[in-house]
Design an enzyme around this catalytic site. Structure first.
Site, PDB file in Angstrom:
ATOM      1  CG  LEU A 141      10.279  -0.397  16.246  1.00 53.54           C
ATOM      2  CD1 LEU A 141      12.254  -0.619  14.935  1.00 53.54           C
ATOM      3  CD2 LEU A 141      10.403   1.422  16.416  1.00 53.54           C
ATOM      4  NE  ARG A 142       3.540  -3.506  10.575  1.00 55.84           N
ATOM      5  CZ  ARG A 142       2.569  -4.841  11.214  1.00 55.84           C
ATOM      6  NH1 ARG A 142       2.254  -4.509  12.815  1.00 55.84           N
ATOM      7  NH2 ARG A 142       3.616  -5.988  10.568  1.00 55.84           N
ATOM      8  CB  ALA A 143       3.101   3.658  14.177  1.00 56.50           C
ATOM      9  CG  ASP A 186       0.452  -2.473  14.388  1.00 51.26           C
ATOM     10  OD1 ASP A 186       0.658  -1.233  14.124  1.00 51.26           O
ATOM     11  OD2 ASP A 186       1.470  -3.463  14.459  1.00 51.26           O
TER      12      ASP A 186
END
Length: 332
Positions: free
Chosen positions: A241-243, A160
């Protein structure tokens, strides 16, 4: 820069990888690119070719078996205590500044080193702390990690944290294979002549990268762009929320590369797969998937409700066997 590097502009059938690497070069804070694929798919060739386009052009390789000090650098504590100053010996992170840090078989590295790599790749700063003494320096580089899935996977938490991912496949198109082989044979036969044929395209790419880096901060993200990013990430059932953040940054980098006046939904669509490839999950409601499986393959969930219909374990009556002699006590 070594004149025998295969030109980035001459690469054949590598468009998704080339795009991902150029976006990471424009905005290194994306967190690097993870390239997955079998041997012989030009992973290292493409990484070296990218380095040539960058202002400084460093190409630094992190070898398997590297220590933490080799990676982040070291501090001479005795000299600091004696002289009152910090004596820093730079590691590979410092040497890769403004260039490319290439990690082959990143899935075989210790998790701690991968964590440190990804931290610095995202922040652009390397911090070394020893016995209350610290030193920091800039370390802005394009992180390129490669792996062969047959040799093991990365933990999901580390996957991720890579900004973008590209999956390469063996090519079974005869025409494309011929084109790749012809280009490689021509390069090997006379590198200087071959490179001269792409000199103009290489220079244009370098200029585009520099211009894109300069214009990147001025590109704003409209509500429609934010909305589409949210939709795509929700559909992919990503964690956290990294994506979303990476997709917005990647779309902005693509708009800067193409000298667009604004970031559009079309830019989002074109970067979405490289953002979601290694983050996409199955639907959070496993009942849909379980309903399509044969009953013999369905397993109960780890909940009390799911235990209905399954026989609970029963205690063994130890009184019935308490007088049985051990096997070792029997006579032969």
């Amino acid at each position: 820069m070594n004149e025998f590097i295969f030109p980035f502009a001459a690469l054949v059938a590598q468009v998704p990888l080339q795009q991902a690497l150029l976006l990471a070069a424009i905005d290194p804070a994306l967190g690097g690119v993870l390239v997955s694929g079998p041997r012989g798919t030009a992973k290292s060739t493409t990484a070296r070719a990218l380095a040539e386009l960058l202002p400084e052009g460093q190409f630094v390789t992190l070898p398997l078996g590297a220590s933490e000090e080799q990676l982040i650098g070291s501090l001479d504590i005795e000299a600091a205590l004696r002289d009152g100053g910090v004596r820093f010996s730079p590691g590979l992170l410092a040497k890769a500044h403004q260039g490319v840090l290439y990690v082959d078989e990143v899935n075989l590295l210790p998790n701690q080193l991968v964590d440190q790599l990804l931290d610095v790749a995202a922040s652009g700063v390397n911090v070394i702390e020893r016995d209350g003494i610290s030193h920091r320096h800039e370390a802005r580089f394009v992180l390129i990690g490669t792996m062969n899935p047959e040799e093991g996977e990365l933990r999901p938490q580390l996957l991720d944290r890579f900004g973008l991912a590209v999956e390469l496949q063996n090519c079974f198109d005869a025409g494309i294979r011929r084109e790749i082989v012809r280009a490689r044979l021509a390069f090997d036969l006379n590198p200087e002549v071959f490179r001269s044929q792409f000199a103009g395209q290489q220079e244009a790419l370098s200029l585009k990268l520099r211009h894109a880096r300069a214009t990147l901060p001025s590109l704003e993200l409209e509500d429609a762009v934010h909305a589409r990013v949210s939709e795509l990430c929700i559909e992919a059932h990503v964690d956290g929320l990294r994506a979303d953040l990476v997709m917005l940054r990647a779309a902005r980098a693509l708009a800067a590369l193409e000298e667009a006046s604004a970031v559009s939904v079309a830019h989002v669509e074109r970067v979405a797969e490289s953002v979601l490839l290694h983050r996409r999950k199955e639907a959070n409601a496993p009942s849909d998937q379980r309903a399509s499986e044969p009953r013999s393959q369905q397993r109960p969930k780890d909940t009390d409700e799911a235990s209905f219909g399954y026989m609970p374990p029963e205690p063994v009556d130890i009184t019935a066997v308490k007088n049985v002699r051990p096997l070792a006590a029997k006579k032969s």
